[in-house]
Design a protein around this motif. Structure first.
Motif, PDB file in Angstrom:
ATOM      1  N   LEU A  53      31.287  37.847  37.703  1.00 36.92           N
ATOM      2  CA  LEU A  53      32.726  38.720  37.969  1.00 36.92           C
ATOM      3  C   LEU A  53      32.464  39.277  39.130  1.00 36.92           C
ATOM      4  N   GLY A  54      31.155  39.782  39.770  1.00 40.31           N
ATOM      5  CA  GLY A  54      31.228  40.483  40.735  1.00 40.31           C
ATOM      6  C   GLY A  54      31.945  39.075  42.082  1.00 40.31           C
ATOM      7  N   ALA A  55      32.305  38.393  42.052  1.00 39.86           N
ATOM      8  CA  ALA A  55      32.349  37.175  43.533  1.00 39.86           C
ATOM      9  C   ALA A  55      33.893  37.857  43.022  1.00 39.86           C
ATOM     10  N   ALA A  56      35.067  38.386  42.160  1.00 40.63           N
ATOM     11  CA  ALA A  56      36.239  38.610  41.803  1.00 40.63           C
ATOM     12  C   ALA A  56      36.228  39.697  42.445  1.00 40.63           C
ATOM     13  N   VAL A  57      35.126  40.743  41.936  1.00 41.26           N
ATOM     14  CA  VAL A  57      35.350  42.246  42.538  1.00 41.26           C
ATOM     15  C   VAL A  57      35.427  42.308  43.886  1.00 41.26           C
ATOM     16  N   ALA A  58      34.017  41.954  44.641  1.00 50.84           N
ATOM     17  CA  ALA A  58      34.496  41.585  45.659  1.00 50.84           C
ATOM     18  C   ALA A  58      35.524  41.025  47.293  1.00 50.84           C
ATOM     19  N   LEU A  59      36.310  40.010  46.195  1.00 53.53           N
ATOM     20  CA  LEU A  59      37.363  39.563  47.111  1.00 53.53           C
ATOM     21  C   LEU A  59      38.161  40.642  46.495  1.00 53.53           C
ATOM     22  N   ILE A  60      38.369  41.459  45.210  1.00 48.80           N
ATOM     23  CA  ILE A  60      39.214  42.399  45.534  1.00 48.80           C
ATOM     24  C   ILE A  60      39.494  43.877  46.756  1.00 48.80           C
ATOM     25  N   LEU A  61      37.356  43.579  46.723  1.00 48.70           N
ATOM     26  CA  LEU A  61      37.425  44.781  47.890  1.00 48.70           C
ATOM     27  C   LEU A  61      37.247  45.059  49.062  1.00 48.70           C
ATOM     28  N   THR A  62      37.050  43.487  49.101  1.00 42.70           N
ATOM     29  CA  THR A  62      37.517  42.366  50.907  1.00 42.70           C
ATOM     30  C   THR A  62      38.605  42.968  50.940  1.00 42.70           C
ATOM     31  N   ILE A  63      39.855  42.911  50.598  1.00 40.83           N
ATOM     32  CA  ILE A  63      41.350  42.664  50.802  1.00 40.83           C
ATOM     33  C   ILE A  63      41.370  43.949  50.953  1.00 40.83           C
ATOM     34  N   THR A  64      41.216  44.825  50.300  1.00 43.67           N
ATOM     35  CA  THR A  64      41.510  46.555  49.437  1.00 43.67           C
ATOM     36  C   THR A  64      40.904  47.311  50.955  1.00 43.67           C
ATOM     37  N   ALA A  65      39.562  46.606  51.297  1.00 43.08           N
ATOM     38  CA  ALA A  65      38.692  47.181  52.999  1.00 43.08           C
ATOM     39  C   ALA A  65      39.027  47.289  54.001  1.00 43.08           C
ATOM     40  N   GLN A  66      40.126  45.504  54.681  1.00 43.38           N
ATOM     41  CA  GLN A  66      40.900  44.832  55.494  1.00 43.38           C
ATOM     42  C   GLN A  66      42.425  45.793  55.721  1.00 43.38           C
ATOM     43  N   LEU A  67      42.420  46.160  54.414  1.00 47.71           N
ATOM     44  CA  LEU A  67      43.910  46.556  54.347  1.00 47.71           C
ATOM     45  C   LEU A  67      43.894  48.021  54.680  1.00 47.71           C
ATOM     46  N   THR A  68      42.983  48.806  54.724  1.00 52.29           N
ATOM     47  CA  THR A  68      43.275  50.031  54.030  1.00 52.29           C
ATOM     48  C   THR A  68      42.235  50.979  55.224  1.00 52.29           C
ATOM     49  N   ILE A  69      41.585  49.916  56.260  1.00 56.05           N
ATOM     50  CA  ILE A  69      40.065  50.019  56.713  1.00 56.05           C
ATOM     51  C   ILE A  69      40.198  49.705  58.053  1.00 56.05           C
ATOM     52  N   GLY A  70      41.348  47.946  57.917  1.00 58.95           N
ATOM     53  CA  GLY A  70      41.893  47.403  59.144  1.00 58.95           C
ATOM     54  C   GLY A  70      40.934  46.802  59.596  1.00 58.95           C
ATOM     55  N   ALA A  71      39.613  46.684  59.215  1.00 60.42           N
ATOM     56  CA  ALA A  71      38.591  44.815  59.068  1.00 60.42           C
ATOM     57  C   ALA A  71      39.382  43.754  59.338  1.00 60.42           C
ATOM     58  N   PRO A  72      38.948  42.881  60.027  1.00 62.16           N
ATOM     59  CA  PRO A  72      40.035  42.080  60.893  1.00 62.16           C
ATOM     60  C   PRO A  72      40.281  40.904  58.673  1.00 62.16           C
ATOM     61  N   GLY A  73      41.111  40.259  58.748  1.00 59.65           N
ATOM     62  CA  GLY A  73      41.442  39.739  57.894  1.00 59.65           C
ATOM     63  C   GLY A  73      41.475  40.184  57.359  1.00 59.65           C
ATOM     64  N   LEU A  74      42.762  38.373  56.036  1.00 57.09           N
ATOM     65  CA  LEU A  74      43.963  38.508  55.397  1.00 57.09           C
ATOM     66  C   LEU A  74      44.425  40.146  55.055  1.00 57.09           C
ATOM     67  N   GLY A  75      43.795  41.061  54.905  1.00 61.81           N
ATOM     68  CA  GLY A  75      44.212  42.112  53.948  1.00 61.81           C
ATOM     69  C   GLY A  75      45.188  42.987  55.308  1.00 61.81           C
ATOM     70  N   GLN A  76      44.155  42.968  56.719  1.00 65.28           N
ATOM     71  CA  GLN A  76      44.883  43.786  57.689  1.00 65.28           C
ATOM     72  C   GLN A  76      45.625  43.006  57.471  1.00 65.28           C
ATOM     73  N   GLN A  77      46.203  41.358  58.237  1.00 68.33           N
ATOM     74  CA  GLN A  77      47.105  40.878  58.424  1.00 68.33           C
ATOM     75  C   GLN A  77      48.836  41.427  57.156  1.00 68.33           C
ATOM     76  N   ILE A  78      48.305  41.837  56.253  1.00 72.50           N
ATOM     77  CA  ILE A  78      49.364  42.627  54.435  1.00 72.50           C
ATOM     78  C   ILE A  78      49.904  43.714  55.939  1.00 72.50           C
ATOM     79  N   SER A  79      48.184  44.481  56.102  1.00 80.57           N
ATOM     80  CA  SER A  79      49.396  45.771  56.285  1.00 80.57           C
ATOM     81  C   SER A  79      49.279  45.726  58.196  1.00 80.57           C
ATOM     82  N   VAL A  80      49.671  44.811  58.975  1.00 80.88           N
ATOM     83  CA  VAL A  80      50.283  44.374  60.253  1.00 80.88           C
ATOM     84  C   VAL A  80      51.992  44.184  59.330  1.00 80.88           C
ATOM     85  N   ALA A  81      52.521  43.034  59.005  1.00 74.81           N
ATOM     86  CA  ALA A  81      52.936  42.758  58.324  1.00 74.81           C
ATOM     87  C   ALA A  81      53.842  43.059  57.304  1.00 74.81           C
ATOM     88  N   GLN A  82      53.304  44.847  57.757  1.00 72.94           N
ATOM     89  CA  GLN A  82      54.316  45.473  56.347  1.00 72.94           C
ATOM     90  C   GLN A  82      54.420  46.452  57.325  1.00 72.94           C
TER      91      GLN A  82
END
Lengths: 278, 319
Positions: free
Chosen positions: A203-232
């Motif tokens: 359960l934690g692994a799935a939640v951790a992945l969600i939060l990793t992407i969320t953090a990258q998306l909103t905080i701008g930490a490098p990773g897939l989330g940040q790339q989504i934000s740049v593309a957006q």
């Protein structure tokens, strides 16, 4: 996250039994479901319901993903995401195991902390984003704070349940044989709690992945989330969806990985033995 | 045995956790490492050109541009010391100063083109909308990326200038990337949108009814590069070198729009045809303080600040 998930015990033997009866059929159905979803996705942008500019068809998105998958930058982002996820989950698990065993073995302590835990647990990690940015800025520690906070409770609660689930007869037997504190932990508490712990990890692994992407998306930490934000912010819709699909694939891989780990570590447990005895 | 493996993995994780988060690496060959936070949009093309053209390296600066995913992190990022410099709009900087976060502008950022109907930002309405001018926005809902910022203050100003009642305009928050779709579907009555989404919206059939930046001031300075008073006091030479590199980059960007379009293909994910199509902003080397005063006046009028902003104090160098 749901109430049902909180108390989720190891895989129920009933489910394993069903899978045993129809080998291959579930996989086939799963593949058919995915294909139908892709077809629907391909068709919808071609209708007037939604413009292909804002929701590109599946074929275009998958082509963009394939194009991206050939670049080093993409794999660098995947690496950053996986690293932040793994580190966050590892810290959460280590802390949850240590605290869970300590608190779970002392009923007084458990009762004493119960209300605090019940208060802290439902706080959405996302609500901590402003705090994370304030304290740690945009670096990895911000991401870790969110990931650890969210996944810790998943594992911790399971460990508490696991530690509380010790068979009284086994406990009395252990006492009768004069097992020491350490031996008791090693041979009684740990094997009892392990299936619960692994459910918590899953359960934690799935939640951790969600939060990793969320953090990258909103905080701008490098990773897939940040790339989504740049593309957006570049208005590159096909790339946005391609990266979202990539995070989905990562999620499936994470789940499959944890399940494999679960099966390996719980070979001796009745739930897994039942499944393996085909 | 298996249990021991898991325990060992847990222990390793704890060790790994304690091992993370080392210090910042310095340039090595004496170059000073500088981190600049900037949202990856058209406005910061000169910053990326400065890196690309070696303008920072010429001055012994090793600049790393960190993509922020929104303007909101810029001020906290600089305040916390994560970024040495960052890019932010003047409204946010004046609000930050008002809130006790003393930010100082060290280089100009981006300005309006000054041409009505040909600026890099504007107010658009859906196809066939009855709204034809800023005055018609009375009673309408206008999408802006942030409430209580440069978008709504300048849109209110456009409505006021056009003879309308700015208090009768409703604002709602919507990220820029979502605006073209919202306008096309008629989910909002109007939207204040900047490039590249202005071009996307216009291509989708939207109509541009006003250029709110131009309405505010024909030479409006919209955003700038800034640092904290602390960095300014502790490393004045570093700041001077950054300023000089940015001044050169701004002049280069202003003189070479094709270079701006080329670099857009490097640091953004914008489509090549879109890059060719969009309207570029203006990159004057110096901020127009008179226009910043206009913004400050609008902010005071709309109640965004507690005290009358001191525009001169915003700039590191006296004008």
């Amino acid at each position: 996250m749901s109430a049902a998930a909180d108390t989720a015990a190891p895989p129920a033997p009933a489910a394993a039994g069903r899978r045993r009866a129809l080998p291959g059929r579930d996989a086939l159905l799963g593949a058919a479901g995915a294909a139908a979803f892709l077809l629907l996705w391909e068709a919808v942008p071609r209708t007037t319901a939604v413009s292909a500019e804002f929701l590109p068809p599946a074929s275009r998105v998958l082509a963009t993903l394939a194009e991206r998958a050939a670049t080093a930058a993409f794999w660098g982002a995947v690496g950053d995401t996986v690293a932040a996820w793994a580190l966050g989950l590892a810290i959460a698990c280590a802390a949850a195991v240590a605290l869970g065993f300590a608190v779970g073995s002392v009923p007084v302590l458990r009762a004493y902390t119960a209300s605090t835990v019940e208060f802290l647990r439902p706080i959405p990690s996302v609500a901590l984003i402003p705090l994370a940015i304030l304290v740690y800025g945009t670096d990895l520690r911000s991401t870790l704070l969110l990931v650890v906070y969210a996944s810790f409770w998943q594992v911790y609660i399971q460990v508490l349940y696991g530690v509380a689930d010790i068979d009284p007869v086994a406990e009395q037997t252990a006492r009768a044989y004069g097992l020491g504190r350490w031996a008791c932990l090693r041979h009684l508490v740990w094997p009892t709690a392990l299936p619960y712990l692994l459910t918590g990890v899953r359960l934690g692994a799935a939640v951790a992945l969600i939060l990793t992407i969320t953090a990258q998306l909103t905080i701008g930490a490098p990773g897939l989330g940040q790339q989504i934000s740049v593309a957006q912010s570049s208005g590159a819709a096909p790339l946005v969806y391609a990266l979202i699909v990539a995070t989905g694939i990562l999620g499936v891989a994470v789940n499959a990985g944890v399940r494999a780990l679960e099966r390996r570590l719980l070979r001796w447990h009745s739930s897994v033995r039942g499944e393996a005895a085909v | 045995m298996r249990h021991r493996t898991l325990a060992a993995a847990g222990a390793a994780a704890v060790l790994a956790a304690s091992g993370c988060g080392g210090g910042e690496p310095d340039g090595g060959d004496g170059a000073r490492a500088v981190t600049v936070g900037a949202i990856p949009i058209v406005d910061v093309a000169p910053l990326h050109l400065a890196v690309d053209q070696g303008l920072f390296a010429d001055r012994g600066l090793e600049v790393e541009v960190v993509n922020t995913s929104g303007g909101a992190q810029a001020v906290p990022g600089v305040a916390s010391g994560d970024f040495d410099f960052a890019f932010g709009n003047v409204t946010s900087l004046l609000v930050a100063r008002d809130a006790g976060l003393p930010m100082k502008v060290v280089a100009n950022g981006v300005a309006t083109t000054g041409e009505q109907g040909a600026d890099f930002g504007g107010i658009v309405v859906p196809e066939d909308s009855p709204i034809e001018s800023a005055q018609d926005l009375e009673g309408a809902t206008v999408a802006v990326n942030n409430l209580e910022n440069i978008g709504d203050t300048t849109v209110r100003n456009s409505v006021r200038k056009d003879g309308g009642d700015p208090a009768a305009v409703e604002f709602m928050e919507l990220p820029f990337p979502d605006m073209p779709a919202a306008v096309e579907k008629g989910e909002v009555d109007a939207a204040w949108v900047v490039e590249p989404f202005l071009t996307t919206a216009l291509d989708g059939g939207a109509t541009e009814i006003a250029s709110n930046f131009v309405d505010a001031h024909p030479r409006l300075t919209i955003a700038a590069y800034f640092t904290s008073e602390q960095v300014l006091a502790e490393a004045p030479e570093l700041v001077a070198d950054f300023t000089s590199a940015m001044d050169e980059a701004l002049a280069y960007a202003e003189a070479n729009p094709e270079e701006v379009r080329r670099i857009l293909g490097e640091y953004t994910e914008m489509d090549q045809t879109l890059i060719e199509e969009i309207r570029l902003p203006s990159f004057p080397p110096a901020a127009d303080r008179e226009s910043v005063q206009t913004i400050a006046d609008l902010m005071e009028e709309d109640g965004l600040v507690e005290e009358t902003p001191d525009v001169e104090a915003l700039f590191a160098e006296s004008g």
